[in-house]
Design a protein around this motif. Structure first.
Motif, PDB file in Angstrom:
ATOM      1  N   ALA A  98      67.897   7.312  54.292  1.00 15.08           N
ATOM      2  CA  ALA A  98      68.038   8.727  54.621  1.00 15.08           C
ATOM      3  C   ALA A  98      68.976   8.889  55.806  1.00 15.08           C
ATOM      4  O   ALA A  98      69.207   7.952  56.571  1.00 15.08           O
TER       5      ALA A  98
ATOM      6  N   ALA B 181      62.359  13.705  51.315  1.00 15.08           N
ATOM      7  CA  ALA B 181      63.411  13.188  50.430  1.00 15.08           C
ATOM      8  C   ALA B 181      63.260  13.764  49.029  1.00 15.08           C
ATOM      9  O   ALA B 181      64.249  14.172  48.407  1.00 15.08           O
TER      10      ALA B 181
ATOM     11  N   CYS C 147      70.044  11.471  51.364  1.00 13.47           N
ATOM     12  CA  CYS C 147      69.305  10.258  51.016  1.00 13.47           C
ATOM     13  C   CYS C 147      69.921   9.604  49.786  1.00 13.47           C
ATOM     14  O   CYS C 147      70.727  10.216  49.081  1.00 13.47           O
TER      15      CYS C 147
END
Length: 165
Positions: free
Chosen positions: A62, A21, A70
Motif C-alpha cells: 500500500a 485496501a 495498493c
C-alpha cells in the motif's frame, strides 16, 4: 522513490488496513462495471481472501496513511505477478502507479524473478497505455471460461536482476 509520501509499505494478514485496501479496490474498479464482460473478480474479493493471499505467500503493498494506492504481488515460478493495482482516482497521474511498479520490480529482483507480469481487460485501453509507458508489452490474449473471444491481455516486463541496477 525518495518521496516518503509514495513509499510502499507491506500490509500484514492481520492488519486492519486490509479493509481500507478492499474499499479502495472496489471504488477504483467500479468504473469497469459498465465496460467489461465478464464482470471483475473484485466483486468476489473479501478481506478473508486477502488474508489468505498474504498467508499463502502473496503480498499486498500500500501507499499512504490513510491508504490511497495498493497492489497485490504473487510470486510464480518465472515471474512476479501484479494483481489488483489501484490508485485513488483523485490523485492519478502523479507517479503513484509508477512507484508501485518500481517497487514490484525491486521485489521481483529480491526474489530472483526476472519478469513482472500482469493482466488487463481488452476493453480497458487506458490501462494498456499506462502499462505500455511503464515498460510492459502485450505477450498474449486470454479468454475467460465460456467466452469465445479474448477478454484479457497478458503483459510482461523484464527486470534487471543484477546487483548494480
Amino acid at each position: 522513490m525518495t518521496d516518503p509520501d509514495i513509499t510502499p509499505w507491506l500490509i500484514q494478514s492481520d492488519d486492519i488496513a486490509l479493509y481500507d485496501a478492499l474499499a479502495l479496490l472496489r471504488t477504483s474498479f467500479q468504473f469497469m462495471d459498465a465496460r467489461i464482460d465478464p464482470p471483475s473478480s473484485i466483486h468476489r474479493l473479501t478481506v478473508e481472501g486477502m488474508q489468505a493471499h498474504c498467508r499463502d505467500g502473496g503480498e499486498i503493498w500500500a501507499i499512504g496513511r490513510p491508504l490511497f494506492a495498493c497492489m497485490f504481488l504473487t510470486p510464480k515460478s518465472e515471474c512476479l505477478y501484479i494483481g489488483k493495482l489501484a490508485v485513488n482516482e483523485g490523485i492519478r497521474g502523479q507517479g503513484i502507479c509508477r512507484a508501485l511498479i518500481n517497487h514490484a520490480a525491486i521485489r521481483a529482483a529480491e526474489l530472483g524473478l526476472p519478469t513482472l507480469e500482469l493482466q488487463t481487460r481488452v476493453e480497458l485501453t487506458e490501462n494498456q497505455r499506462v502499462f505500455s509507458r511503464l515498460g510492459f508489452t502485450i505477450v498474449n490474449s486470454e479468454s475467460h471460461e465460456g467466452y469465445d473471444r479474448p477478454t484479457d491481455f497478458l503483459l510482461r516486463k523484464p527486470i534487471n536482476l543484477s546487483a548494480d541496477s
